[in-house]
Write a protein that holds these residues in place. Structure first.
Motif, PDB file in Angstrom:
ATOM      1  N   ALA A  89      31.500  39.350  40.091  1.00 49.89           N
ATOM      2  CA  ALA A  89      31.685  40.215  39.452  1.00 49.89           C
ATOM      3  C   ALA A  89      33.420  40.334  39.086  1.00 49.89           C
ATOM      4  O   ALA A  89      34.290  39.291  39.709  1.00 49.89           O
TER       5      ALA A  89
ATOM      6  N   GLY B 259      36.749  41.583  38.942  1.00 48.43           N
ATOM      7  CA  GLY B 259      37.947  41.324  40.514  1.00 48.43           C
ATOM      8  C   GLY B 259      37.940  40.587  41.329  1.00 48.43           C
ATOM      9  O   GLY B 259      38.038  40.269  42.535  1.00 48.43           O
ATOM     10  N   ALA B 260      36.346  39.249  41.471  1.00 46.67           N
ATOM     11  CA  ALA B 260      36.449  38.510  42.271  1.00 46.67           C
ATOM     12  C   ALA B 260      36.893  37.907  42.229  1.00 46.67           C
ATOM     13  O   ALA B 260      37.775  37.029  43.637  1.00 46.67           O
ATOM     14  N   GLY B 261      37.959  37.444  41.186  1.00 49.27           N
ATOM     15  CA  GLY B 261      39.441  36.731  41.965  1.00 49.27           C
ATOM     16  C   GLY B 261      39.171  35.015  40.767  1.00 49.27           C
ATOM     17  O   GLY B 261      39.731  33.863  40.907  1.00 49.27           O
TER      18      GLY B 261
ATOM     19  N   THR C  31      39.929  34.635  37.545  1.00 49.62           N
ATOM     20  CA  THR C  31      41.004  34.378  37.124  1.00 49.62           C
ATOM     21  C   THR C  31      42.674  34.130  37.630  1.00 49.62           C
ATOM     22  O   THR C  31      43.264  32.892  37.054  1.00 49.62           O
ATOM     23  N   THR C  32      42.750  34.767  39.218  1.00 51.33           N
ATOM     24  CA  THR C  32      43.836  34.601  39.803  1.00 51.33           C
ATOM     25  C   THR C  32      43.474  33.115  40.013  1.00 51.33           C
ATOM     26  O   THR C  32      44.281  32.473  39.917  1.00 51.33           O
TER      27      THR C  32
ATOM     28  N   GLN D 214      40.924  34.714  28.251  1.00 49.89           N
ATOM     29  CA  GLN D 214      40.334  36.398  26.915  1.00 49.89           C
ATOM     30  C   GLN D 214      41.262  37.068  26.401  1.00 49.89           C
ATOM     31  O   GLN D 214      40.712  37.553  25.381  1.00 49.89           O
TER      32      GLN D 214
ATOM     33  N   HIS E  78      30.015  35.518  32.443  1.00 49.59           N
ATOM     34  CA  HIS E  78      29.016  35.895  33.188  1.00 49.59           C
ATOM     35  C   HIS E  78      27.826  36.449  32.550  1.00 49.59           C
ATOM     36  O   HIS E  78      26.593  36.779  32.758  1.00 49.59           O
TER      37      HIS E  78
HETATM   38  N1  LIG Z   1      48.968  41.221  38.262  1.00 45.28           N
HETATM   39  C1  LIG Z   1      48.079  41.093  38.889  1.00 45.28           C
HETATM   40  N2  LIG Z   1      49.004  42.214  40.366  1.00 45.28           N
HETATM   41  C2  LIG Z   1      48.377  42.358  40.962  1.00 45.28           C
HETATM   42  N3  LIG Z   1      46.652  42.456  41.103  1.00 45.28           N
HETATM   43  C3  LIG Z   1      46.120  42.454  40.321  1.00 45.28           C
HETATM   44  C4  LIG Z   1      46.756  40.907  39.283  1.00 45.28           C
HETATM   45  N4  LIG Z   1      46.077  40.583  38.097  1.00 45.28           N
HETATM   46  C5  LIG Z   1      45.065  40.806  39.423  1.00 45.28           C
HETATM   47  N5  LIG Z   1      44.977  41.884  40.533  1.00 45.28           N
HETATM   48  C6  LIG Z   1      43.934  41.565  41.484  1.00 45.28           C
HETATM   49  O1  LIG Z   1      43.238  40.360  42.173  1.00 45.28           O
HETATM   50  C7  LIG Z   1      41.976  39.942  42.073  1.00 45.28           C
HETATM   51  C8  LIG Z   1      41.232  39.213  41.585  1.00 45.28           C
HETATM   52  O2  LIG Z   1      41.242  39.371  39.655  1.00 45.28           O
HETATM   53  P1  LIG Z   1      41.206  38.531  39.005  1.00 45.28           P
HETATM   54  O3  LIG Z   1      41.933  39.158  37.890  1.00 45.28           O
HETATM   55  O4  LIG Z   1      41.369  37.002  40.078  1.00 45.28           O
HETATM   56  O5  LIG Z   1      39.315  38.693  39.262  1.00 45.28           O
HETATM   57  P2  LIG Z   1      38.210  38.451  38.526  1.00 45.28           P
HETATM   58  O6  LIG Z   1      37.380  37.558  38.462  1.00 45.28           O
HETATM   59  O7  LIG Z   1      39.222  37.425  36.786  1.00 45.28           O
HETATM   60  O8  LIG Z   1      37.504  39.442  37.272  1.00 45.28           O
HETATM   61  P3  LIG Z   1      37.277  40.015  35.379  1.00 45.28           P
HETATM   62  O9  LIG Z   1      35.794  39.186  35.638  1.00 45.28           O
HETATM   63  O10 LIG Z   1      37.364  41.036  35.421  1.00 45.28           O
HETATM   64  O11 LIG Z   1      38.153  38.864  34.542  1.00 45.28           O
HETATM   65  C9  LIG Z   1      41.762  41.671  41.666  1.00 45.28           C
HETATM   66  O12 LIG Z   1      41.767  43.209  42.301  1.00 45.28           O
HETATM   67  C10 LIG Z   1      42.012  42.296  40.734  1.00 45.28           C
HETATM   68  O13 LIG Z   1      42.280  43.814  40.893  1.00 45.28           O
END
Ligand SMILES: Nc1ncnc2c1ncn2[C@@H]1O[C@H](COP(=O)(O)OP(=O)(O)OP(=O)(O)O)[C@@H](O)[C@H]1O
Length: 605
Positions: A397, A399-401, A403-404, A444, A560
């Motif tokens: 979903a 914010g799941a992590g 991209t991080t 993206q 997705h």
């Molecule tokens: N630059 C940032 N500073 C602080 N928190 C962040 C930052 N980028 C992401 N987060 C937080 O880290 C968590 C993981 O975010 P991430 O972007 O990895 O999610 P995601 O799975 O890629 O989401 P999406 O499908 O929306 O792209 C989320 O809780 C988000 O709010």
């Protein structure tokens, strides 16, 4: 709180945190001297001919006021002599007329030569700054401090181009003052010394003004950056039209207005300080020059000498003012020039030799990331392995992590723990260029670069020539070859309506971004929602092409959409920063769990 009060609070806060507020008088002078030295060295290196011309003209121009005094004195003495000789008188008068006539044109020519030096320096400084910005690590670009420094450095360029001219001006007007002092000293030592000492108040005032400007400018630059950003949102085609459609442009316009008001208040304060110092210096200079005249009258030097001295002092007045301005400009440019030197000096040098490399295996082992100031973990103990020829997917979903995790692999975000290994080498042991040369990333937020089609696709390759056939091949892989072939100038077609070029749809822009990755042909492909803007048919073709060409690389896809996951070797399911399931599409669907929850709706449809 009313806008004006917000602005006041912001102003006083930004003043307190200004990094330059502890700049001492001596260090201001030392930094100014360094700036002047650097400016002279750059001018001599980048614009040798015009700098030499400017130097010679400035030198000759500097000698005009003392020559005027000397000739006027000679003229008046000859007129006063009991038997004036017409021939000598005529020569002196002609000499005086020529010198007075030369005064303006020499000044103008010296200024023009300095400007031509400045144009060449602007070219040199901007090119270096662009190269330095291009060499920044994505992690640095994500930091606000980097953006502020880049803005300060960009602002510095215009002022830095004036430094060599100002330094010449400073030397020239100092010479003028010394020459005048010498010319007057001959008949009144006290007047000569007073004329020379009249330099001091201006130089002092300009130094204090420069110090206050060096403290005041960084917060002004920060406010200006916000204002420029808001203004850009209004005028850029994508955001501007969205705001126009929402009818909300006026809200962004009021942000521009607020920040401009903040800037106005800050500038007002700065100029008020300048005005105080400037008035005090003018008064002190006028008093010292008046004292010079009075001292001559007291010593009774005679009408001829007094008249010559008055002329000299009037010339001296403007020379002294110029000395102050030139000195003040150098001192106030100094902090910005330091910011420029820091940006240009710290960027990693471009490494065009490191090209894409093939990769056999990529592993992430127990990777954890927590963003600064964030309460919890963005990703926690994430492990994954992917080998050459495999395609894996990261799902979960918002914010799941996902991209991080990708950013941790890229080194764009800092890991708190865990390792990233590429072919058995820790990513930490690879240089920035080495690591990135192994990766082709489609984010993206891919760029919509409005250049020619060939330039836009060729951005995928960091160095070397790109043959037309390679560009067409990349365009074919994303289904754009036919479209580009039908454009008025084929690969040379300019994109973007604001340049009179061809406009593209959102999906076409995304396919063009994917064409860059095909051209790059790196060992690891990371595609974050590569087809989010693309229609179903094109999406099918793009994924078929990805599967067909996967053999020589590692492919990681964030997606997705359920059906795109079918051909994946493994799917990593993320939930609140952790990998909660791993398996093939069929394996994951056959089990109850997060994957089934996430895609149940899509699959039932
Ligand atoms: N630059 C940032 N500073 C602080 N928190 C962040 C930052 N980028 C992401 N987060 C937080 O880290 C968590 C993981 O975010 P991430 O972007 O990895 O999610 P995601 O799975 O890629 O989401 P999406 O499908 O929306 O792209 C989320 O809780 C988000 O709010």
């Amino acid at each position: 709180m009313p806008v004006s009060m917000c602005a006041e609070v912001a102003v006083s806060r930004s003043r307190r945190v200004s990094p330059s507020s502890d700049l001492s008088f001596r260090s201001a002078i030392a930094v100014a001297a360094r700036t002047a030295r650097r400016g002279l060295r750059d001018a001599a290196g980048q614009a040798r001919r015009w700098f030499l011309v400017a130097g010679l003209l400035t030198l000759v121009h500097a000698l005009v006021p003392p020559a005027e005094v000397w000739l006027l004195k000679a003229l008046l003495e000859q007129v006063d002599s009991p038997s004036p000789q017409d021939a000598r008188l005529a020569i002196t008068l002609a000499g005086l007329t020529i010198v007075v006539g030369l005064n303006f044109s020499l000044g103008y020519l010296a200024l023009s030569a300095s400007q031509r030096t400045g144009f060449r320096l602007a070219h040199h400084y901007r090119s270096r700054l662009a190269a330095a910005a291009a060499g920044l690590h994505p992690r640095q670009l994500a930091e606000a401090a980097t953006n502020t420094r880049l803005q300060a450095a960009a602002l510095a360029v215009d002022r830095m181009t004036r430094v060599p001219g100002d330094t010449l001006q400073l030397v020239g007007t100092a010479l003028t003052s010394i020459g005048l002092c010498a010319a007057i000293f001959g008949f009144s030592a006290a007047a000569g010394i007073l004329v020379l000492s009249a330099l001091l108040p201006t130089v002092l005032a300009m130094t204090f003004i420069a110090r206050s400007e060096s403290v005041g400018w960084p917060p002004i630059a920060a406010v200006e950056r916000r204002s420029t950003y808001a203004m850009e949102q209004l005028v850029q085609q994508r955001t501007g039209s969205e705001l126009a459609l929402l009818g909300s442009g006026h809200k962004v316009a009021s942000l521009v207005s607020q920040t401009q008001r903040q800037k106005m208040i800050m500038l007002d304060r700065l100029i008020a300080i300048d005005m105080r110092w400037e008035s005090a210096a003018s008064a002190a200079t006028a008093l010292l020059l008046a004292a010079a005249l009075v001292s001559m009258i007291i010593t009774d030097v005679g009408a001829a000498l007094a008249a010559a001295a008055v002329a000299g002092i009037l010339s001296g007045l403007s020379a002294i003012r110029f000395t102050g301005f030139a000195f003040g400009n150098i001192v106030s440019t100094a902090p910005q020039a330091e910011a420029y030197a820091a940006v240009v000096g710290t960027a990693e040098p471009d490494d065009p030799t490191s090209g894409p490399a093939t990769v056999g295996r990529l592993t992430a082992e127990a990777v954890s990331v927590s963003y600064p100031d964030a309460a919890g973990w963005a990703v926690r103990d994430v492990s994954l392995t992917v080998e050459k020829g495999e395609v894996i997917a990261l799902v979960g979903a918002n914010g799941a992590g996902k991209t991080t995790t990708v950013n941790a692999i890229l080194g764009v975000v800092e890991r708190q723990s865990g390792t990233i290994m590429i072919d058995g080498i820790s990513a930490d042991d690879l240089t920035h260029a080495d690591l990135l040369s192994r990766i082709g990333l489609l984010t993206q937020e891919f760029g919509r670069y409005e250049f020619r089609v060939r330039d836009v696709v060729a951005l995928g390759r960091s160095a070397g020539e790109v043959a037309d056939e390679e560009l067409w091949s990349a365009l074919r892989s994303v289904g754009l070859a036919e479209l580009v072939a039908s454009m008025p100038d084929g690969l040379d077609t300019q994109l973007g309506q604001q340049w009179g070029g061809v406009g593209l749809s959102g999906g076409q822009w995304q396919r063009l971004a994917l064409a860059r990755i095909h051209l790059r042909d790196a060992g690891i492909w990371i595609l974050d929602e590569p087809t989010s803007a693309v229609d179903a048919e094109a999406e099918r073709e793009i994924f078929a092409e990805l599967q067909r060409t996967k053999g020589n690389r590692i492919t990681i896809v964030v997606s997705h959409r359920a059906w795109t996951l079918k051909g994946m070797d493994r799917i990593y399911v993320f939930d609140r920063g952790r990998v909660v399931q791993v398996g093939s599409y069929d394996e994951l669907l056959s089990r109850a769990g997060r994957f089934a929850d996430l895609f149940a709706e899509q699959l039932s449809g």
